[in-house]
Design a protein around this motif. Structure first.
Motif, mmCIF file in Angstrom:
data_model
loop_
_atom_site.group_PDB
_atom_site.id
_atom_site.type_symbol
_atom_site.label_atom_id
_atom_site.label_comp_id
_atom_site.label_asym_id
_atom_site.label_seq_id
_atom_site.Cartn_x
_atom_site.Cartn_y
_atom_site.Cartn_z
ATOM 1 N N SER A 11 9.874 42.490 32.795
ATOM 2 C CA SER A 11 9.564 43.914 32.768
ATOM 3 C C SER A 11 10.793 44.755 32.406
ATOM 4 O O SER A 11 11.893 44.490 32.889
ATOM 5 C CB SER A 11 9.065 44.304 34.156
ATOM 6 O OG SER A 11 8.509 45.567 34.125
ATOM 7 N N ALA A 12 10.572 45.740 31.543
ATOM 8 C CA ALA A 12 11.617 46.696 31.143
ATOM 9 C C ALA A 12 12.813 46.051 30.449
ATOM 10 O O ALA A 12 13.914 46.590 30.457
ATOM 11 C CB ALA A 12 12.058 47.547 32.324
ATOM 12 N N SER A 13 12.587 44.895 29.837
ATOM 13 C CA SER A 13 13.653 44.284 29.038
ATOM 14 C C SER A 13 13.698 44.911 27.649
ATOM 15 O O SER A 13 14.629 44.655 26.881
ATOM 16 C CB SER A 13 13.463 42.765 28.935
ATOM 17 O OG SER A 13 12.188 42.452 28.412
ATOM 18 N N GLY A 14 12.679 45.711 27.316
ATOM 19 C CA GLY A 14 12.653 46.402 26.024
ATOM 20 C C GLY A 14 11.581 45.883 25.076
ATOM 21 O O GLY A 14 11.525 46.297 23.909
ATOM 22 N N LYS A 15 10.709 45.011 25.558
ATOM 23 C CA LYS A 15 9.713 44.371 24.683
ATOM 24 C C LYS A 15 8.863 45.375 23.899
ATOM 25 O O LYS A 15 8.737 45.259 22.690
ATOM 26 C CB LYS A 15 8.761 43.468 25.489
ATOM 27 C CG LYS A 15 9.430 42.363 26.249
ATOM 28 C CD LYS A 15 8.429 41.515 26.991
ATOM 29 C CE LYS A 15 7.582 42.274 27.985
ATOM 30 N NZ LYS A 15 8.312 42.864 29.123
ATOM 31 N N SER A 16 8.264 46.350 24.611
ATOM 32 C CA SER A 16 7.340 47.276 23.940
ATOM 33 C C SER A 16 8.056 48.093 22.879
ATOM 34 O O SER A 16 7.609 48.173 21.726
ATOM 35 C CB SER A 16 6.709 48.264 24.918
ATOM 36 O OG SER A 16 6.225 47.594 26.026
ATOM 37 N N THR A 17 9.174 48.691 23.269
ATOM 38 C CA THR A 17 9.887 49.572 22.355
ATOM 39 C C THR A 17 10.389 48.792 21.139
ATOM 40 O O THR A 17 10.255 49.244 19.998
ATOM 41 C CB THR A 17 11.081 50.229 23.086
ATOM 42 O OG1 THR A 17 10.710 50.472 24.433
ATOM 43 C CG2 THR A 17 11.484 51.516 22.438
ATOM 44 N N VAL A 18 10.960 47.620 21.410
ATOM 45 C CA VAL A 18 11.494 46.806 20.317
ATOM 46 C C VAL A 18 10.358 46.304 19.419
ATOM 47 O O VAL A 18 10.445 46.365 18.188
ATOM 48 C CB VAL A 18 12.320 45.628 20.891
ATOM 49 C CG1 VAL A 18 12.633 44.597 19.823
ATOM 50 C CG2 VAL A 18 13.590 46.151 21.546
HETATM 51 P P1 ADP Z 1 9.106 46.319 28.452
HETATM 52 O O1 ADP Z 1 8.046 46.456 27.413
HETATM 53 O O2 ADP Z 1 9.869 45.035 28.343
HETATM 54 O O3 ADP Z 1 8.585 46.557 29.833
HETATM 55 P P2 ADP Z 1 10.075 48.836 27.425
HETATM 56 O O4 ADP Z 1 10.160 48.648 25.958
HETATM 57 O O5 ADP Z 1 8.915 49.590 27.972
HETATM 58 O O6 ADP Z 1 10.202 47.425 28.176
HETATM 59 O O7 ADP Z 1 11.441 49.514 27.853
HETATM 60 C C1 ADP Z 1 11.584 50.144 29.127
HETATM 61 C C2 ADP Z 1 12.439 51.378 28.973
HETATM 62 O O8 ADP Z 1 13.773 50.991 28.659
HETATM 63 C C3 ADP Z 1 11.984 52.321 27.857
HETATM 64 O O9 ADP Z 1 12.109 53.640 28.330
HETATM 65 C C4 ADP Z 1 12.953 52.045 26.726
HETATM 66 O O10 ADP Z 1 13.181 53.180 25.934
HETATM 67 C C5 ADP Z 1 14.212 51.629 27.468
HETATM 68 N N1 ADP Z 1 14.973 50.620 26.730
HETATM 69 C C6 ADP Z 1 14.507 49.473 26.215
HETATM 70 N N2 ADP Z 1 15.493 48.764 25.602
HETATM 71 C C7 ADP Z 1 16.623 49.475 25.760
HETATM 72 C C8 ADP Z 1 17.979 49.285 25.355
HETATM 73 N N3 ADP Z 1 18.393 48.211 24.682
HETATM 74 N N4 ADP Z 1 18.854 50.225 25.686
HETATM 75 C C9 ADP Z 1 18.459 51.308 26.387
HETATM 76 N N5 ADP Z 1 17.188 51.564 26.790
HETATM 77 C C10 ADP Z 1 16.282 50.655 26.482
#
Ligand code: ADP
Ligand code: CDP
Length: 219
Positions: A11-18
């Motif tokens: 969780s919150a590793s950046g999967k969705s955004t990336v």
């Molecule tokens: P996941 O899908 O893995 O749960 P998200 O993509 O939702 O993660 O990312 C969680 C939050 O962290 C979002 O607000 C996103 O903008 C931020 N975030 C993700 N990757 C990074 C990064 N490398 N550096 C800073 N913020 C990030």
């Protein structure tokens, strides 16, 4: 043709955004597999089913009408005609989703639904078991990670920005609890898929992570 780029991680590793960034860059369809587990959970909650009652959750899931389509470059689904979006992010769903996702029948239903999406075109799919179970033959597998403290802070900032009344330590506890359930469950636990490239994003920007994935896919 590339069938699917698999992006897994906690969780919150950046999967969705990336994944959204990679899909936009490559013109692929973005798929949030966690949304489906959240959808099953939301459906159970709105039908008054206890998320810990596996038999009831399965019944509720199988009795619902599910439809999948593509909207604005992303795979979307409706449940009994409704398209939940913000509803999937609520605290009630967040607290129960890892338990619901531990039910083998739920995983079977979601995995098969996800695999059928390849009919829509090339996919960037994010989740916990995309590289291990959903598309194990994909040549493009990534495992995103970041320190738990950094992940909890990211999620906390995101929830506060969305106007949620959250406490940082509660977000941290909830994230750790979900990490534990996800990585220790019997069916398809979260592990690094064989052949996956591990990316630790703790001190990387989002743009750097997207570029790392795009460069690896473009070769
Ligand atoms: P996941 O899908 O893995 O749960 P998200 O993509 O939702 O993660 O990312 C969680 C939050 O962290 C979002 O607000 C996103 O903008 C931020 N975030 C993700 N990757 C990074 C990064 N490398 N550096 C800073 N913020 C990030
Ligand atoms: O955004 P976040 O990473 O917090 O969660 P998510 O991707 O929406 O996933 C929610 C939950 O669904 C996870 O905690 C897992 O329990 C489950 N999940 C899973 O088991 N397998 C997947 N491929 C995706 C999500």
């Amino acid at each position: 043709m590339v069938k699917a780029i698999a992006i897994d991680g906690p969780s919150a590793s950046g999967k969705s955004t990336v994944s959204k960034g990679v899909a936009a860059e490559l013109g692929f369809i973005y798929v949030d597999s966690g949304a489906l587990y959240r959808g099953v959970t939301w459906q159970a909650i709105r039908k008054g089913v206890d998320a810990k009652d596996s038999a009831e959750v399965i019944d509720c899931m199988l009795n619902a009408e599910w439809d999948f389509f593509v909207q604005d470059g992303a795979a979307v689904f409706s449940i009994d005609g409704d398209v939940p979006v913000q509803e999937l992010r609520g605290k009630d769903v967040r607290e129960s989703v890892a338990d619901v996702a531990s039910i083998p029948e739920v995983r079977k239903f979601v995995v098969e639904s996800l695999q059928s999406l390849e009919n829509f075109g090339s996919l960037v799919m994010e989740g916990r078991d995309i590289g291990t179970v959903v598309f194990p033959d994909s040549p493009y597998k990534f495992y995103l990670d970041a320190d738990p403290e950094e992940r909890a802070m990211r999620r906390y900032r995101e929830l506060v920005a969305a106007g949620e009344d959250e406490k940082a330590h509660e977000v941290m506890e909830s994230l750790k609890k979900r990490d534990k359930i996800d990585s220790t469950r019997k069916t398809d636990p979260l592990v690094v898929a064989p052949g996956a490239q591990v990316i630790d994003s703790t001190s990387m920007t989002l743009e750097e992570v997207v570029q790392t994935v795009v460069d690896a896919v473009k070769g």
